[in-house]
Design a protein around this motif. Structure first.
Motif, PDB file in Angstrom:
ATOM      1  N   TRP A  76       0.839  -1.213   0.000  1.00 20.05           N
ATOM      2  CA  TRP A  76       0.000   0.000   0.000  1.00 20.05           C
ATOM      3  C   TRP A  76       0.866   1.252   0.000  1.00 20.05           C
ATOM      4  N   PHE A  77       1.911   1.287   0.833  1.00 18.40           N
ATOM      5  CA  PHE A  77       2.823   2.434   0.839  1.00 18.40           C
ATOM      6  C   PHE A  77       3.538   2.569  -0.502  1.00 18.40           C
ATOM      7  N   PHE A  78       3.903   1.427  -1.085  1.00 20.06           N
ATOM      8  CA  PHE A  78       4.562   1.452  -2.389  1.00 20.06           C
ATOM      9  C   PHE A  78       3.640   2.052  -3.444  1.00 20.06           C
ATOM     10  N   LYS A  79       2.387   1.628  -3.430  1.00 19.88           N
ATOM     11  CA  LYS A  79       1.407   2.174  -4.376  1.00 19.88           C
ATOM     12  C   LYS A  79       1.234   3.679  -4.167  1.00 19.88           C
ATOM     13  N   SER A  80       1.202   4.101  -2.899  1.00 16.19           N
ATOM     14  CA  SER A  80       1.029   5.526  -2.597  1.00 16.19           C
ATOM     15  C   SER A  80       2.231   6.351  -3.051  1.00 16.19           C
ATOM     16  N   SER A  81       3.404   5.727  -3.073  1.00 14.89           N
ATOM     17  CA  SER A  81       4.588   6.439  -3.531  1.00 14.89           C
ATOM     18  C   SER A  81       4.637   6.526  -5.047  1.00 14.89           C
ATOM     19  N   TRP A  82       4.146   5.495  -5.713  1.00 15.38           N
ATOM     20  CA  TRP A  82       4.238   5.448  -7.171  1.00 15.38           C
ATOM     21  C   TRP A  82       3.072   6.177  -7.848  1.00 15.38           C
ATOM     22  N   PHE A  83       1.876   6.009  -7.315  1.00 13.36           N
ATOM     23  CA  PHE A  83       0.686   6.558  -7.955  1.00 13.36           C
ATOM     24  C   PHE A  83       0.042   7.632  -7.080  1.00 13.36           C
ATOM     25  N   GLY A  84      -0.852   8.384  -7.694  1.00 14.49           N
ATOM     26  CA  GLY A  84      -1.658   9.337  -6.936  1.00 14.49           C
ATOM     27  C   GLY A  84      -1.090  10.739  -6.849  1.00 14.49           C
ATOM     28  N   HIS A  85      -0.018  11.022  -7.586  1.00 12.49           N
ATOM     29  CA  HIS A  85       0.576  12.354  -7.553  1.00 12.49           C
ATOM     30  C   HIS A  85       0.570  12.921  -8.969  1.00 12.49           C
ATOM     31  N   THR A  86      -0.033  14.072  -9.126  1.00 13.30           N
ATOM     32  CA  THR A  86      -0.087  14.714 -10.437  1.00 13.30           C
ATOM     33  C   THR A  86       0.892  15.879 -10.454  1.00 13.30           C
ATOM     34  N   ASP A  87       1.995  15.697 -11.156  1.00 14.49           N
ATOM     35  CA  ASP A  87       2.995  16.760 -11.241  1.00 14.49           C
ATOM     36  C   ASP A  87       2.576  17.801 -12.263  1.00 14.49           C
ATOM     37  N   LYS A  88       2.995  19.009 -12.001  1.00 12.60           N
ATOM     38  CA  LYS A  88       2.674  20.124 -12.881  1.00 12.60           C
ATOM     39  C   LYS A  88       3.848  20.386 -13.813  1.00 12.60           C
ATOM     40  N   LEU A  89       3.553  20.512 -15.082  1.00 15.85           N
ATOM     41  CA  LEU A  89       4.573  20.785 -16.087  1.00 15.85           C
ATOM     42  C   LEU A  89       4.281  22.102 -16.788  1.00 15.85           C
ATOM     43  N   LEU A  90       5.338  22.748 -17.230  1.00 13.22           N
ATOM     44  CA  LEU A  90       5.182  24.012 -17.936  1.00 13.22           C
ATOM     45  C   LEU A  90       4.392  23.811 -19.231  1.00 13.22           C
ATOM     46  N   PRO A  91       3.720  24.867 -19.688  1.00 13.43           N
ATOM     47  CA  PRO A  91       3.038  24.751 -20.987  1.00 13.43           C
ATOM     48  C   PRO A  91       4.056  24.434 -22.084  1.00 13.43           C
ATOM     49  N   THR A  92       3.575  23.835 -23.146  1.00  9.65           N
ATOM     50  CA  THR A  92       4.468  23.519 -24.266  1.00  9.65           C
ATOM     51  C   THR A  92       4.954  24.802 -24.935  1.00  9.65           C
ATOM     52  N   ALA A  93       5.993  24.642 -25.751  1.00 10.86           N
ATOM     53  CA  ALA A  93       6.544  25.804 -26.468  1.00 10.86           C
ATOM     54  C   ALA A  93       5.491  26.442 -27.373  1.00 10.86           C
ATOM     55  N   ASN A  94       4.656  25.619 -27.982  1.00 13.20           N
ATOM     56  CA  ASN A  94       3.601  26.154 -28.852  1.00 13.20           C
ATOM     57  C   ASN A  94       2.595  26.981 -28.057  1.00 13.20           C
ATOM     58  N   GLU A  95       2.226  26.502 -26.866  1.00 14.21           N
ATOM     59  CA  GLU A  95       1.288  27.260 -26.038  1.00 14.21           C
ATOM     60  C   GLU A  95       1.894  28.588 -25.574  1.00 14.21           C
ATOM     61  N   THR A  96       3.159  28.558 -25.220  1.00 14.09           N
ATOM     62  CA  THR A  96       3.828  29.798 -24.807  1.00 14.09           C
ATOM     63  C   THR A  96       3.931  30.767 -25.971  1.00 14.09           C
ATOM     64  N   GLU A  97       4.225  30.242 -27.157  1.00 12.42           N
ATOM     65  CA  GLU A  97       4.321  31.111 -28.334  1.00 12.42           C
ATOM     66  C   GLU A  97       2.953  31.681 -28.705  1.00 12.42           C
ATOM     67  N   ASP A  98       1.910  30.898 -28.534  1.00 10.74           N
ATOM     68  CA  ASP A  98       0.556  31.421 -28.789  1.00 10.74           C
ATOM     69  C   ASP A  98       0.226  32.546 -27.823  1.00 10.74           C
ATOM     70  N   TYR A  99       0.610  32.373 -26.569  1.00  8.35           N
ATOM     71  CA  TYR A  99       0.366  33.427 -25.574  1.00  8.35           C
ATOM     72  C   TYR A  99       1.165  34.673 -25.919  1.00  8.35           C
ATOM     73  N   ARG A 100       2.392  34.497 -26.381  1.00 10.97           N
ATOM     74  CA  ARG A 100       3.214  35.641 -26.781  1.00 10.97           C
ATOM     75  C   ARG A 100       2.570  36.382 -27.956  1.00 10.97           C
TER      76      ARG A 100
END
Length: 200
Positions: A77-101
């Motif tokens: 159960w602890f192993f599962k909790s360490s591996w799953f259940g966490h959603t990391d945040k990533l920067l927008p893609t280069a295309n999304e940043t360029e669209d915003y620019r």
């Protein structure tokens, strides 16, 4: 600390947390291998555990076996909790940043200092992402590290309990074999006596 220094700090923290996540994920391989090995040992002992033996080794075997099984389940159960259940945040893609620019360029095209305004807005855009996502990823990685530590600790306890269960298992198995041999010998003797009685 000015805005530029904070921007550099949050950018550094963001990429450090991404690297930390990869290191934590790599460390999960060892507990997984040990967990599989313990499950295999417990399955082997369960499938081959002799029944009907009431001696002390049998009692100790089942106590240690059940304790090891509970510890293994908790470690999984602890192993599962360490591996799953966490959603990391990533920067927008280069295309999304360029669209915003591009949207910023259209927004400030009628202003005199449009280039500076676009640059400042784009820096704030990235600054906010670095600050927010590095914070959220830090929380996720702290949770991963905690659950990984707990999994390692509990799985280690499960290994010790499984080996302790194997010691009385050996004695139970030996006693079962001894009783089986005695029963077989008694059956053979009875059969021999019967044959001799029929001949006479």
């Amino acid at each position: 600390m000015n805005q530029e220094q904070l921007f550099s700090l949050y950018e550094k923290l963001y990429f450090q947390e991404l690297e930390r996540r990869e290191k934590l994920s790599a460390r999960l391989n060892v507990p997984l291998a040990i967990l599989v090995a313990v499950l295999g040992l417990l399955s082997f002992m369960l499938n081959n555990a002799p029944v009907g033996v009431s001696a002390w080794p049998s009692i100790f075997f089942w106590v240690f076996f059940l304790s090891a099984s509970v510890a293994t389940a908790l470690g999984a159960w602890f192993f599962k909790s360490s591996w799953f259940g966490h959603t990391d945040k990533l920067l927008p893609t280069a295309n999304e940043t360029e669209d915003y620019r591009s949207q910023l360029i259209d927004l400030y095209k009628d202003f005199g200092e449009k280039e500076q305004l676009v640059e400042d807005a784009l820096k704030k855009y990235l600054y906010d992402y670095y600050k927010q996502f590095s914070s959220e990823n830090t929380v996720n990685n702290d949770a991963r590290a905690y659950h990984l530590y707990q999994a390692t600790y509990v799985i280690t306890v499960a290994v010790l309990l499984a080996f302790l269960a194997f010691i009385p298992y050996f004695f139970v198995k030996q006693e079962g074999l001894k009783n089986g041999n005695q029963t077989a010998a008694a059956t053979t003797a009875a059969a021999t006596e019967k044959c001799e009685g029929q001949r006479s």
